[in-house]
Design a protein around this motif. Structure first.
Motif, PDB file in Angstrom:
ATOM      1  N   HIS A 125      46.826  39.621  52.698  1.00 25.39           N
ATOM      2  CA  HIS A 125      46.170  40.982  52.037  1.00 25.39           C
ATOM      3  C   HIS A 125      46.734  41.470  50.959  1.00 25.39           C
ATOM      4  O   HIS A 125      46.063  41.924  49.878  1.00 25.39           O
ATOM      5  CB  HIS A 125      45.939  41.840  53.342  1.00 25.39           C
ATOM      6  N   CYS A 128      46.483  39.186  47.837  1.00 24.30           N
ATOM      7  CA  CYS A 128      45.120  39.265  47.175  1.00 24.30           C
ATOM      8  C   CYS A 128      44.633  40.668  46.613  1.00 24.30           C
ATOM      9  O   CYS A 128      44.258  40.622  45.621  1.00 24.30           O
ATOM     10  CB  CYS A 128      43.932  39.212  48.417  1.00 24.30           C
ATOM     11  N   LEU A 129      45.100  41.773  47.142  1.00 25.15           N
ATOM     12  CA  LEU A 129      45.023  43.111  46.590  1.00 25.15           C
ATOM     13  C   LEU A 129      45.858  43.219  45.257  1.00 25.15           C
ATOM     14  O   LEU A 129      45.329  43.743  44.215  1.00 25.15           O
ATOM     15  CB  LEU A 129      45.430  44.017  47.370  1.00 25.15           C
ATOM     16  N   PHE A 132      43.771  41.064  42.752  1.00 28.45           N
ATOM     17  CA  PHE A 132      42.698  41.804  42.316  1.00 28.45           C
ATOM     18  C   PHE A 132      42.987  42.954  41.396  1.00 28.45           C
ATOM     19  O   PHE A 132      42.356  42.901  40.444  1.00 28.45           O
ATOM     20  CB  PHE A 132      41.999  42.457  43.372  1.00 28.45           C
ATOM     21  N   CYS A 133      44.060  43.622  41.463  1.00 25.12           N
ATOM     22  CA  CYS A 133      44.325  44.641  40.769  1.00 25.12           C
ATOM     23  C   CYS A 133      45.160  44.146  39.226  1.00 25.12           C
ATOM     24  O   CYS A 133      44.669  44.611  38.018  1.00 25.12           O
ATOM     25  CB  CYS A 133      45.533  45.445  41.285  1.00 25.12           C
TER      26      CYS A 133
END
Length: 139
Positions: A125, A128-129, A132-133
């Motif tokens: 998690h 992935c975050l 994404f950022c």
């Protein structure tokens, strides 16, 4: 003629993440043993996976011993249970001397407690975050 040492890896837990880890390790030349308690977990493996698939409890020391933890230079504990992953990782590192040990840990609070651990936590998690950022250019 030089000696060739086979790099062995054990992956415990073969859901989406664990099977991807096992397949990637196999594709880059590791001799991989993938262990899961649920036979259907192996359905997600690509036909090109060249490793061994073992139906068994990867948190059971006997299962780990019978399937190469002593010879492994890498272990990835990827079950859906943080406590099992951490336990398996600690056993591999501290009892069997596995050089590189990774544990899938979903609880970000628990990751903070593992800073001094011999087990490298992987939090899908958080990764992935962060990705994404980075992609969205968000700080």
């Amino acid at each position: 003629m030089g000696l060739f040492r086979i790099r062995r890896a054990v992956v415990v837990g073969c859901g989406d993440f664990g099977s991807a880890v096992a397949e990637k390790l196999s594709s880059v030349g590791y001799s991989v043993t993938a262990i899961d308690k649920d036979a259907s977990a192996f359905n997600g493996f690509a036909s090109r996976f060249g490793g061994e698939m073992v139906l068994g409890d990867g948190s059971d020391v006997t299962v780990l011993e019978e399937h190469g933890v002593r010879e492994a230079c890498l272990l990835a504990a990827c079950t859906g249970e943080d406590s099992i992953n951490y336990f398996v990782g600690r056993i591999a590192r501290e009892v069997y001397g596995t050089e590189r040990v990774f544990a899938r840990i979903e609880d970000e609070d628990l990751i903070g407690l593992l800073d001094e651990s011999t087990v490298e936590p992987i939090c899908p998690h958080a990764i992935c975050l962060a990705e994404f950022c980075r992609a969205a250019r968000i700080s």
